[in-house]
Design an enzyme around this catalytic site. Structure first.
Site, PDB file in Angstrom:
ATOM      1  N   HIS A 131       1.082  -1.391   0.282  1.00  0.00           N
ATOM      2  CA  HIS A 131      -0.015  -0.212   0.067  1.00  0.00           C
ATOM      3  C   HIS A 131       0.984   1.196  -0.030  1.00  0.00           C
ATOM      4  O   HIS A 131       0.332   2.271   0.768  1.00  0.00           O
ATOM      5  CB  HIS A 131      -0.998   0.109   1.222  1.00  0.00           C
ATOM      6  CG  HIS A 131      -1.833  -1.232   1.738  1.00  0.00           C
ATOM      7  ND1 HIS A 131      -2.926  -1.624   0.449  1.00  0.00           N
ATOM      8  CD2 HIS A 131      -1.271  -2.724   1.898  1.00  0.00           C
ATOM      9  CE1 HIS A 131      -3.452  -2.881   1.293  1.00  0.00           C
ATOM     10  NE2 HIS A 131      -2.572  -2.606   2.010  1.00  0.00           N
ATOM     11  N   SER A 150      13.853  20.262 -16.128  1.00  0.00           N
ATOM     12  CA  SER A 150      12.903  21.360 -15.790  1.00  0.00           C
ATOM     13  C   SER A 150      13.257  22.321 -16.467  1.00  0.00           C
ATOM     14  O   SER A 150      14.103  22.904 -16.872  1.00  0.00           O
ATOM     15  CB  SER A 150      12.265  21.670 -14.181  1.00  0.00           C
ATOM     16  OG  SER A 150      11.336  22.122 -14.594  1.00  0.00           O
TER      17      SER A 150
END
Length: 476
Positions: free
Chosen positions: A151, A281
């Site tokens: 999870h 970026s």
């Protein structure tokens, strides 16, 4: 710059090898090879075809005048007959026997099957390359403890190499599926307009055995075990659906790998390759975005969705054939292969240069290991006379307090110090720290990796390793 749309698969993503498999040259040169194979079989079985005609066809099989074919297609609105005409122009002595007894599906569908096989072989070659490189990675890191997640919450430890085997296991399942598809592909053969072979019954005066022999001769020419047992005009479109489902399986496995790697890169544990001058970026120069893994995920999503196209086409075929398959097949089948080719190219690049940060991995392990070691610590205290139930409650209380300190105050995990200071346990800090060797918590991971590589991976990739030494170039 061109003013005409160009598919990103051609401009950016797919390899020249895969682009060739679905190119006009591959398609139309295969049509000619099929016409030659048909003529040779018909001659061998007694039809009035001369060796001179076959020799003329052979000599001109690559002499394709596309302008003649295009001009003829504008006139007759039929691509196959346009290429029959163009072939006859360069092989005039054979013009009257080209395509004898056949229908358009003879060249169209048999070529499709040949392209499926060649595409699958190239996919297999690249998939094996990925598996080989991941094998090296898994072997190298088989005993390196890392935090396992369920999870995406900290669970028990695993190892970096063991996690890699999870990626490989799914890719092996895909390899098995590819092999099954390749081994079980059959040509359409030459079945006629509704699959009855009535035209060949006329040509061969009702001789069943000659017709069956003719089809087997054609299959032998192209390296297939045989032809489909029955068909309408076309082979069952379920074959396309099955092949695209296989490609979808690879996309699922690749997407899982790339998603895990994106998460690992966020954790700063493992990163995809990053060139010295690569820009992550335009606004944030410090960033190292997992752009290759993101592209794998994007293309994987495309393939999974694309695999529905032939499934819908298969159920919507009417009786012996309809033509609403054609336009869809021209797009969905090649692009499914081109996208998988691009995915595997990127995967080869990524798994060839994975960057592992052992110190970050170890730090994360040690931040969580005190919680995982509590059962061992508790057992050590019980051996010294402690009460198991009381110790369990005490550890629970210490764990909650340490967790609160981490989450609410942003401080380090002090669970070990709390337990060492608690006289109920009767353990020194040194004795407790002895329980915090990560290697004690990885179970059989190294042995599992060894067993998996030697018993599962090596035997299944070995037949194809000679072709797996691949250098790929990926574009932006």
């Amino acid at each position: 710059m061109s003013a005409v749309y160009e598919s990103p698969f051609s401009a950016r993503y797919a390899s020249k090898e895969m682009l060739y498999v679905f190119s006009p040259d591959m398609k139309f040169s295969t049509w000619r090879r099929l016409w030659i194979s048909l003529a040779k079989a018909e001659k061998a079985l007694g039809l009035n075809i001369t060796q001179e005609q076959i020799d003329e066809m052979e000599a001109n099989k690559d002499n394709i005048d596309y302008e003649v074919a295009r001009a003829r297609e504008k006139e007759v609105r039929h691509d196959v007959m346009s290429h029959v005409y163009a072939f006859g122009k360069v092989a005039p002595k054979a013009a009257g026997i080209i395509h004898l007894g056949a229908t358009s599906a003879y060249v169209g569908d048999n070529t499709d099957i040949i392209q499926l096989r060649e595409g699958l072989k190239l996919v297999r070659k690249k998939l094996v390359a990925v598996l080989e490189k991941l094998s090296i990675f898994a072997e190298e890191h088989k005993a390196q403890p890392t935090l396992g997640f369920t999870h995406f919450q900290p669970a028990q430890l695993t190892t970096v190499g063991k996690r890699a085997t999870l990626w490989m296991n799914e890719l092996l399942m895909d390899l098995d599926e590819i092999n099954y598809r390749i081994e079980n592909l059959r040509m359409l053969g030459s079945k006629g307009t509704t699959g009855t072979q009535a035209s060949f019954m006329e040509l061969f005066d009702g001789d069943d055995e000659k017709i069956k022999k003719m089809e087997q001769m054609i299959a032998d020419d192209f390296g297939f075990a045989g032809v489909v047992p029955v068909s309408g005009q076309t082979y069952s479109r379920k074959i396309d659906a099955q092949v695209l489902a296989t490609l979808s399986g690879i996309a699922q496995s690749a997407g899982k790998f790339a998603t895990d790697l994106r998460l690992l890169q966020h954790l700063k544990e493992i990163e995809e390759p990053f060139e010295a001058h690569q820009i992550g970026s335009s606004a944030m120069p410090y960033k190292r975005n997992p752009m290759r893994s993101e592209r794998i995920c994007a293309l994987a999503r495309y393939v999974i969705c694309d695999s529905l196209n032939p499934a819908f086409t298969a159920y919507n075929q009417w009786f012996e054939r309809t033509l609403d398959d054609s336009a869809n097949k021209r797009i969905s089948i090649p692009e499914g292969f081109l996208a998988i080719d691009a995915i595997l190219n990127i995967m080869i690049n990524v798994v060839s240069g994975l960057v592992v940060y052992p110190k970050v991995i170890h730090q994360r392990v040690m931040n969580e290991l005190p919680f995982m070691a509590t059962e061992n610590i508790m057992m050590s205290a019980v051996k010294r006379g402690g009460n198991r139930q009381e110790l369990h409650e005490q550890i629970r209380m210490h764990s909650m307090a340490a967790g609160k300190r981490i989450k609410e105050e942003g401080l380090e995990n002090d669970l070990i110090d709390r337990i060492a200071a608690d006289p109920m346990f009767g353990l020194t800090r040194e004795e407790i720290m002895a329980e915090l060797d990560p290697a004690r918590y990885i179970g059989r991971c190294p042995a599992q990796v060894d067993d998996f590589l030697h018993n599962e991976v090596e035997p299944r990739i070995k037949p194809y390793l000679a072709d797996a030494d691949i250098t790929v170039e990926i574009n932006l």
